[in-house]
Design a protein around this motif. Structure first.
Motif, PDB file in Angstrom:
ATOM      1  N   UNK A 256      46.663 -26.672 -29.978  1.00  0.00           N
ATOM      2  CA  UNK A 256      45.643 -25.691 -29.567  1.00  0.00           C
ATOM      3  C   UNK A 256      44.256 -26.221 -29.909  1.00  0.00           C
ATOM      4  N   UNK A 257      44.145 -26.912 -31.047  1.00  0.00           N
ATOM      5  CA  UNK A 257      42.862 -27.488 -31.459  1.00  0.00           C
ATOM      6  C   UNK A 257      42.397 -28.577 -30.501  1.00  0.00           C
ATOM      7  N   UNK A 258      43.354 -29.315 -29.948  1.00  0.00           N
ATOM      8  CA  UNK A 258      43.005 -30.442 -29.067  1.00  0.00           C
ATOM      9  C   UNK A 258      42.636 -29.998 -27.652  1.00  0.00           C
ATOM     10  N   UNK A 259      43.072 -28.769 -27.310  1.00  0.00           N
ATOM     11  CA  UNK A 259      42.867 -28.296 -25.947  1.00  0.00           C
ATOM     12  C   UNK A 259      41.387 -28.173 -25.605  1.00  0.00           C
ATOM     13  N   UNK A 260      41.063 -28.434 -24.339  1.00  0.00           N
ATOM     14  CA  UNK A 260      39.675 -28.241 -23.886  1.00  0.00           C
ATOM     15  C   UNK A 260      39.651 -27.051 -22.923  1.00  0.00           C
ATOM     16  N   UNK A 261      38.808 -26.080 -23.255  1.00  0.00           N
ATOM     17  CA  UNK A 261      38.688 -24.900 -22.394  1.00  0.00           C
ATOM     18  C   UNK A 261      37.375 -24.189 -22.714  1.00  0.00           C
ATOM     19  N   UNK A 262      37.186 -23.024 -22.141  1.00  0.00           N
ATOM     20  CA  UNK A 262      35.916 -22.306 -22.270  1.00  0.00           C
ATOM     21  C   UNK A 262      35.710 -21.646 -23.623  1.00  0.00           C
ATOM     22  N   UNK A 263      34.672 -20.800 -23.699  1.00  0.00           N
ATOM     23  CA  UNK A 263      34.261 -20.162 -24.959  1.00  0.00           C
ATOM     24  C   UNK A 263      35.332 -19.262 -25.593  1.00  0.00           C
ATOM     25  N   UNK A 264      36.195 -18.670 -24.780  1.00  0.00           N
ATOM     26  CA  UNK A 264      37.207 -17.777 -25.329  1.00  0.00           C
ATOM     27  C   UNK A 264      38.159 -18.545 -26.245  1.00  0.00           C
ATOM     28  N   UNK A 265      38.548 -19.728 -25.802  1.00  0.00           N
ATOM     29  CA  UNK A 265      39.448 -20.538 -26.629  1.00  0.00           C
ATOM     30  C   UNK A 265      38.713 -21.025 -27.872  1.00  0.00           C
ATOM     31  N   UNK A 266      37.469 -21.440 -27.681  1.00  0.00           N
ATOM     32  CA  UNK A 266      36.698 -21.986 -28.806  1.00  0.00           C
ATOM     33  C   UNK A 266      36.477 -20.900 -29.875  1.00  0.00           C
ATOM     34  N   UNK A 267      35.865 -19.778 -29.442  1.00  0.00           N
ATOM     35  CA  UNK A 267      35.554 -18.723 -30.423  1.00  0.00           C
ATOM     36  C   UNK A 267      36.792 -17.947 -30.831  1.00  0.00           C
ATOM     37  N   UNK A 268      37.654 -17.723 -29.860  1.00  0.00           N
ATOM     38  CA  UNK A 268      38.809 -16.862 -30.126  1.00  0.00           C
ATOM     39  C   UNK A 268      39.852 -17.527 -31.000  1.00  0.00           C
ATOM     40  N   UNK A 269      40.034 -18.839 -30.853  1.00  0.00           N
ATOM     41  CA  UNK A 269      41.103 -19.491 -31.615  1.00  0.00           C
ATOM     42  C   UNK A 269      40.645 -20.702 -32.420  1.00  0.00           C
ATOM     43  N   UNK A 270      40.037 -21.691 -31.753  1.00  0.00           N
ATOM     44  CA  UNK A 270      39.777 -22.956 -32.444  1.00  0.00           C
ATOM     45  C   UNK A 270      38.897 -22.779 -33.686  1.00  0.00           C
ATOM     46  N   UNK A 271      37.907 -21.878 -33.589  1.00  0.00           N
ATOM     47  CA  UNK A 271      36.997 -21.703 -34.729  1.00  0.00           C
ATOM     48  C   UNK A 271      37.629 -20.989 -35.924  1.00  0.00           C
ATOM     49  N   UNK A 272      38.837 -20.479 -35.732  1.00  0.00           N
ATOM     50  CA  UNK A 272      39.515 -19.850 -36.873  1.00  0.00           C
ATOM     51  C   UNK A 272      39.979 -20.898 -37.882  1.00  0.00           C
ATOM     52  N   UNK A 273      40.126 -22.126 -37.420  1.00  0.00           N
ATOM     53  CA  UNK A 273      40.730 -23.156 -38.251  1.00  0.00           C
ATOM     54  C   UNK A 273      40.015 -23.308 -39.593  1.00  0.00           C
ATOM     55  N   UNK A 274      40.796 -23.210 -40.665  1.00  0.00           N
ATOM     56  CA  UNK A 274      40.315 -23.338 -42.054  1.00  0.00           C
ATOM     57  C   UNK A 274      39.411 -22.201 -42.523  1.00  0.00           C
ATOM     58  N   UNK A 275      39.262 -21.190 -41.699  1.00  0.00           N
ATOM     59  CA  UNK A 275      38.481 -20.034 -42.135  1.00  0.00           C
ATOM     60  C   UNK A 275      39.371 -19.100 -42.946  1.00  0.00           C
ATOM     61  N   UNK A 276      38.739 -18.374 -43.863  1.00  0.00           N
ATOM     62  CA  UNK A 276      39.504 -17.425 -44.681  1.00  0.00           C
ATOM     63  C   UNK A 276      39.587 -16.081 -43.957  1.00  0.00           C
TER      64      UNK A 276
END
Ligand code: ZN
Length: 303
Positions: A256-276
């Motif tokens: 999921x981190x490697x996937x390239x897509x629009x803002x929904x994927x970035x903000x909705x999922x990828x940016x969660x990584x390592x967040x508390x």
């Protein structure tokens, strides 16, 4: 139902059931106390559903209460007897207190009532019509039936038609909803009604997710096995698109981190990584680390 008093009683109940039907379409079957205290207008007069006491009769009704409330927050099973009847305690210890007399009247005249059961403080699961079918003076309690004659009342009071339910169906539904709603409300309250991942605060979009699913033995309906998640993050968590480590940090699955897509994927999922994640108050209601560990193993195996 021929005297004018009987007819006003009938019409107020009819209007009350209609109003409740509408409110549950808007809010679901758990209604806030403020809404019930406000009630509705009947021929220019306000008709509230709740008062300071458990057995409540609005002024407009001549004799018979409109609603009964159970305020104890569980254990729910104490509120039901072996025959799936709701056990409703007298007001006080005097069987002839006017509130108790009112319920006895409702029993004798087969007048339907509304039943409210608190799932958390100030929020009530609503069921109607229910009937008083028993009076146990020794136990100082009435028996309330949510099943029998319900269909009759649905016709007479124009409550929406449903398929004929088997006996005890309605009561079993009440118990199930009490359990589900109690878990949901307690979890949402602990997380201050926001998604633990993204802070979204739209209650309509929030779920009380299980860390360990309720089909498994550890999947108990305790707040420490729960986490408040928005619909997106609930589905993503259940599908192992991300996991929550026992140190309360999120880990997004590598593909999921490697996937390239629009803002929904970035903000909705990828940016969660390592967040508390956001933790509940009080912190003793935080997710059980052992349960998270068990669940995180599952996430690892999936990724
Ligand atoms: Zn979210």
């Amino acid at each position: 139902m021929s005297s004018p008093q009987a007819s006003i009683d009938h019409r107020v109940r009819l209007a009350a059931f209609e109003w409740l039907e509408k409110q549950t379409q808007i809010h679901g079957d758990v209604l806030p106390r403020e809404l019930l205290a406000q009630g509705f207008f009947f021929e220019g007069k306000r008709v509230p559903f709740v008062g300071p006491q458990g057995i409540f009769k609005p002024k407009i009704l001549p004799e018979i209460p409109l609603s009964i409330i159970t305020t104890i927050e569980g254990p729910y099973d104490d509120s039901f007897d072996v025959n799936n009847l709701i056990v409703y305690r007298y007001r006080g210890t005097d069987p002839d207190h006017r509130d108790n007399v009112g319920l006895r009247e409702a029993m004798e005249r087969k007048i339907p009532l509304v039943y409210f059961h608190a799932v958390v403080r100030g929020k009530y699961l609503a069921r109607w019509p229910v009937f008083v079918v028993g009076d146990d003076r020794k136990a100082l309690a009435f028996k309330i039936d949510a099943d029998s004659q319900v269909l009759m009342a649905r016709r007479e009071y124009a409550v929406s038609e449903e398929v004929v339910p088997p006996r005890a169906y309605a009561t079993i539904m009440i118990r199930q909803r009490l359990h589900q709603q109690s878990f949901r409300q307690r979890v949402l309250q602990a997380y201050r009604e926001q998604c633990a991942c993204c802070r979204l605060k739209r209650v309509e979009l929030l779920d009380a997710a299980h860390i360990i699913g309720d089909s498994e033995p550890e999947g108990i309906p305790a707040v420490r096995n729960g986490i408040a998640l928005c619909k997106l993050h609930h589905a993503a968590f259940d599908s192992n698109l991300f996991g929550i480590r026992p140190d309360y940090h999120m880990e997004v699955r590598k593909d999921v981190l490697r996937e390239k897509d629009g803002p929904m994927l970035i903000h909705g999922l990828q940016e969660l990584n390592n967040r508390k994640i956001i933790l509940p108050t009080p912190s003793k209601l935080s997710p059980d680390r052992k349960l998270l560990e068990q669940r995180f193993e599952e996430f690892r195996a999936a990724g």
